[in-house]
Design a protein around this motif. Structure first.
Motif: not given
Length: 516
Positions: A75, A220, A223, A225, A227, A232
């Motif tokens: 992230n 990853s 996300t 999204d 958010d 995120s």
């Protein structure tokens, strides 16, 4: 030193002595304040670029990023992905602006634009940011060396701090830049060696690492999204963009380097060289974290040892205590991620290479600390001493103040590092502190640069509102539970984003209301 073999100790000592000798060598050129702060504009763009890269790639990256990747995913790499856009804006607007002003301080123009208070406010924000950064880096390097040597973290900070102070004071910005060129190469080499050593210990090599990473969602970026409450992809990308915009556009560490180049083209070249090196190299440290996750997953006994150590430090009890074992069983990877790299270094890196890796981590710390010390001393001399205490300071007197200020910043930075002993995540603490201190400074700078018709009163209103928003977002977690609806709902990394936009937008709204 109870863990390091003689050969590794010798390698580290040779490195430390070499850095001090660099300072001694360049001390012969430091005959004026201009030499100390600008190196008389004789540094080539490629050297400045590697120097900026080395400043970015601190021990927070070397230790904190693998810890984050081990405890979570990739992230935080979104931070690096934001750099090209920030660099484009910097080379298009900021570098030409600073080169045209001729002012070595990044904050002198704020006084011309909005008044004395604006310059002072930005200087205070910058100095607080630097002390937080220097302290976090001192803490990070002492965390690793304590695991390797058994010496106290305080002693390690003092010894490394003395070496850094000596070559920074003696050599000025020229010594800082050229030592960072060496340090940048050494850090990159160290990262590649660590990846090789970890992959060598995993039976299936990269295949196992990729399989585990895919199964555990380690690759990853967070996300997608929208958010803004959790970490995120967009939260980290926005945070990275605003922090990097602050770095390239307002941070004295970088602005000062623009003046060491022979011309604006070389200065622009240095920014882009930094970006094209930093983005792929920063990815290597996420790879290291994922490699270490696979290795320790395949060696659970070693992982248990790390958990017990982390639990012991949290409780302040001996490892043998039953309460330590109980806590260790509940710990998640994110609770002990910062301890993974030091543990691997102690037990898995062979003699000789260990000394080289420790030197690489030392270089990561020393480059950023020395750069911060030199920049902070420059800001103190130009924006505080010569502004408020001695406007007619002679060149030799200014040079003396630069020397003294460099030492003082180094000492206070060490004290900040000592105060951080016991924190859980090195990278999280640094990101939070930098967001708090940098947000207001960047917003004020953008208001002055972009909104040509904004006046002093507009800037004051925008800054006051912005500071209130930053303070609320930072400390609203202290609001009692029955008034929880008044707490900041956004992620802590959004502080710099919201704070910057608040100052800029409120300042512009004030201007429009005033002109109606």
């Amino acid at each position: 030193m109870k863990n390091l073999p003689i050969l590794d100790i010798a390698i580290i000592l040779v490195y430390l002595v070499a850095m001090v000798l660099v300072g001694v060598y360049f001390s012969r050129r430091n005959k004026s304040a201009d030499e100390f702060t600008r190196a008389a504009g004789r540094i080539p763009g490629w050297a400045i670029g590697i120097s900026i890269y080395a400043t970015f790639l601190s021990s927070n990256t070397f230790l904190g990023v693998p810890g984050k990747a081990f405890g979570g995913n990739w992230n935080a790499f979104a931070f690096s992905l934001s750099m090209p856009l920030a660099a484009w804006l910097a080379t298009k607007y900021f570098v030409p602006f600073y080169r045209s002003t001729g002012e070595v301080s990044a904050y002198t123009n704020l006084e011309k634009r909005f008044g004395t208070w604006a310059r002072t406010y930005a200087v205070v924000c910058f100095l607080l940011t630097q002390l937080a950064r220097i302290g976090s880096i001192f803490f990070g390097i002492s965390l690793t060396l304590q695991a390797l040597t058994g010496y106290s973290m305080v002693m390690i900070m003092v010894v490394t701090g003395i070496c850094i102070v000596i070559y920074t004071v003696m050599g000025g910005i020229e010594a800082v830049i050229w030592t960072e060129v060496v340090q940048g190469i050494l850090k990159t080499l160290g990262a590649l060696i660590i990846i090789y050593l970890v992959v060598r210990e995993v039976p299936g090599g990269f295949k196992d690492i990729i399989d585990v990473g895919m199964a555990e969602n380690k690759f990853s970026l967070g996300t997608l999204d929208f958010d803004f409450v959790n970490s995120s992809f967009w939260v980290v990308l926005l945070y990275g963009f605003f922090i990097n915009l602050n770095n390239f556009g307002m941070d004295q560490n970088y602005v000062q380097r623009y003046h060491t180049a022979s011309n604006p083209k070389e200065a622009n070249k240095s920014v882009w060289l930094c970006v094209w090196i930093y983005v792929p190299v920063s990815l290597l440290f996420f790879v290291i974290g994922t490699c270490l996750y696979t290795y320790y997953l395949q060696n659970p006994a070693l992982l248990d040892t790390i958990k017990l150590q982390a639990a012991s430090e949290q409780l302040g009890l001996a490892v043998e205590n039953s309460k330590v074992a109980e806590l260790a069983a509940t710990l998640k990877p994110s609770d002990y991620g910062d301890k993974i790299m030091p543990h691997f270094m102690v037990y898995m890196i062979p003699t000789g290479l260990l000394g080289l890796i420790v030197s690489a981590i030392l270089s990561a710390a020393m480059s950023t600390i020395s750069s911060g010390m030199n920049a902070s001393a420059t800001v103190f001399t130009e924006d505080i001493y010569k502004r408020y205490f001695n406007r007619e300071s002679s060149d030799q007197n200014s040079l003396k103040v630069l020397y003294i200020a460099t030492v003082i910043v180094g000492v206070i930075g060490m004290i900040c590092g000592i105060a951080m002993i016991g924190i859980k995540s090195l990278l999280d603490v640094w990101w939070t502190l930098s967001g708090i201190f940098a947000g207001g400074m960047l917003g004020l700078f953008l208001l002055g640069l972009i909104s040509k018709k904004a006046t002093n009163s507009d800037a004051i209103i925008g800054t006051i509102v912005g500071i209130c928003v930053i303070l609320w977002m930072t400390f609203s977690y202290l609001i009692p539970e029955d008034m929880a609806y008044l707490r900041n709902p956004l992620h802590a990394n959004m502080i710099i984003v919201v704070g910057t936009l608040t100052i800029f937008l409120v300042g512009n709204i004030s201007r429009k209301l005033r002109t109606k």
